[in-house]
Design an enzyme around this catalytic site. Structure first.
Site, PDB file in Angstrom:
ATOM      1  NE  ARG A   1      32.308  37.193  42.588  1.00 57.34           N
ATOM      2  CZ  ARG A   1      31.703  36.539  43.583  1.00 57.34           C
ATOM      3  NH1 ARG A   1      31.552  37.133  44.759  1.00 57.34           N
ATOM      4  NH2 ARG A   1      31.250  35.320  43.409  1.00 57.34           N
TER       5      ARG A   1
ATOM      6  CD  GLU B   1      38.668  39.037  46.700  1.00 61.23           C
ATOM      7  OE1 GLU B   1      38.443  37.858  47.003  1.00 61.23           O
ATOM      8  OE2 GLU B   1      37.799  39.925  46.631  1.00 61.23           O
TER       9      GLU B   1
ATOM     10  CG  HIS C   1      35.564  36.806  48.823  1.00 59.23           C
ATOM     11  ND1 HIS C   1      35.799  37.234  47.541  1.00 59.23           N
ATOM     12  CD2 HIS C   1      34.315  36.281  48.812  1.00 59.23           C
ATOM     13  CE1 HIS C   1      34.737  36.952  46.773  1.00 59.23           C
ATOM     14  NE2 HIS C   1      33.823  36.384  47.539  1.00 59.23           N
TER      15      HIS C   1
END
Length: 309
Positions: free
Chosen positions: A227, A256, A284
Site C-alpha cells: 500500500r 492514490e 497498482h
C-alpha cells in the site's frame, strides 16, 4: 440469501452464485449515500474498493451477514465495527499472490539491469553499453516485510535466482524452505533489497520513513506492491537522491485515491518519482493479470459457498 455486487468483477461470480440459488443485484454506479439507503435489504455484499464501508455504512446494514472483498487488502472496511456486529469478512489474497510475486521480480530486474532505459535509448538512436552495465540478483540478500500469501510467493521466486531470502513478520515460526524469519533489526543489517508485503494499519502507516531508511546498513533497492501509505514518499525521494536507495520499484503510491483508480494529488516528490531513472512506477497492477482476475473471483465464490450453502 440476497447479495449486492458493488463493483464489476469476473462473471463467474454471478454465474456460479446464481447456480447456487443466491439472489444477486448489481449496482456499480450509485453513490455512498444511495447505497447506505438500501443496504439493509441485503444479506451480503461483494466489493472491490469503490465504496468505503465505514461505521455508518455497517450499522445501517442491519441484515448483513458477510462482506466479501475480491482482493487482499481490507483497509476500506471498518474491521472492528464489522466484527462487533458479527459480520463475516471474506477476502481472496490467494488469488493474486502469484501475479504480485512475478511483478515484484519483474520490476526489480528491469531497474537492476536498466532494461527500460537501455531499450528506450536504442529506440531513439542511442547506443550505450558501459553506461547501462547492470547489477545481478545472484548472491544478494532479499529482505521481505510480511510473510503471508504475497510474501511467501515472492520468496519462492527469489530463491530460484540464487538469493538469500529473509523476512520479518509479526507472527512467529513462519520460516520455510524458501526464506528464514529474522528480527527487524537483523533484516536492516543484512538486506540488499527490501520488499513490502504488509497491510495498511495504524502500525504500518509510514513504516518506511527517514529513520527506517537510515537504519538500513546497506544501500538497497526498494520495492512496494503493498500500500502506498506504508511509505513516507518524501523520505524515499531523499534517499533516492542521496543514493541510499539505489532504485525504487513502486506499484502503489501514497497519493492514490482510496479506490486505487487514480492519483489524488501532485507534488514535487511525485514529480521526482515520475521523472527519475532510479524509479519505476506502475498503476497498482501487481495483482492485476488475466489469470488473477479469475482466481480472485473463484476463491471468493468458494468461500461464500462453503459458509452459506
Amino acid at each position: 440469501m440476497k447479495i449486492l455486487l458493488l463493483d464489476k468483477n469476473h462473471p463467474l461470480i454471478t454465474n456460479q452464485l446464481l447456480a447456487k440459488n443466491f439472489i444477486l443485484e448489481e449496482d456499480f454506479t450509485s453513490s455512498y449515500d444511495e447505497i447506505c439507503d438500501k443496504i439493509q435489504n441485503y444479506d451480503g455484499i461483494i466489493i472491490r474498493s469503490r465504496i468505503p464501508l465505514d461505521k455508518n455504512f455497517l450499522e445501517r446494514g442491519k441484515n448483513l451477514k458477510f462482506i466479501a472483498r475480491v482482493g487482499a487488502g481490507m483497509e476500506n472496511i471498518d474491521i472492528p465495527v464489522a466484527e462487533k456486529l458479527g459480520i463475516q469478512l471474506i477476502n481472496s489474497p490467494e488469488g493474486n499472490r502469484d501475479s504480485v510475486a512475478e511483478h515484484v521480480v519483474g520490476m526489480l530486474l528491469v531497474i537492476m539491469h536498466r532494461l527500460f532505459i537501455a531499450s528506450w535509448e536504442v529506440k531513439n538512436g542511442i547506443w550505450k553499453r558501459e553506461e547501462n552495465r547492470g547489477d545481478e540478483l545472484l548472491g544478494k540478500t532479499i529482505g521481505l516485510i510480511g510473510y503471508g500469501n504475497m510474501g511467501k510467493a515472492t520468496a519462492r521466486r527469489f530463491s530460484g535466482f540464487g538469493c538469500k531470502v529473509i523476512f520479518h513478520d509479526i507472527l512467529p515460526g513462519l520460516s520455510d524452505e524458501f526464506a528464514t524469519q529474522v528480527s527487524l533489526e537483523e533484516l536492516k543489517q543484512s538486506a540488499d533489497v527490501l520488499s513490502l508485503h504488509i497491510p495498511l494499519t495504524s502500525e504500518t502507516h509510514y513504516l518506511i520513513d527517514e529513520t527506517f531508511i537510515k537504519e538500513m546498513k546497506n544501500d538497497f533497492y526498494f520495492i512496494n506492491t503493498a500500500r502506498g501509505k506504508n511509505v513516507e514518499t518524501k523520505s524515499l525521494v531523499n534517499a533516492l537522491k542521496s543514493g541510499k536507495v539505489k532504485g525504487a520499484c513502486l506499484d502503489v503510491l501514497e497519493y492514490e485515491k482510496s479506490s486505487f483508480e487514480n492519483l489524488e494529488t501532485e507534488n514535487e516528490d511525485l514529480s521526482y518519482l515520475l521523472n527519475s531513472e532510479k524509479a519505476i512506477v506502475t498503476p497498482h497492477i501487481a495483482g492485476w493479470t488475466h489469470q488473477s482476475k479469475e482466481k480472485l473471483a473463484q476463491f471468493i465464490v468458494d468461500k461464500i459457498v462453503a459458509s452459506y450453502c
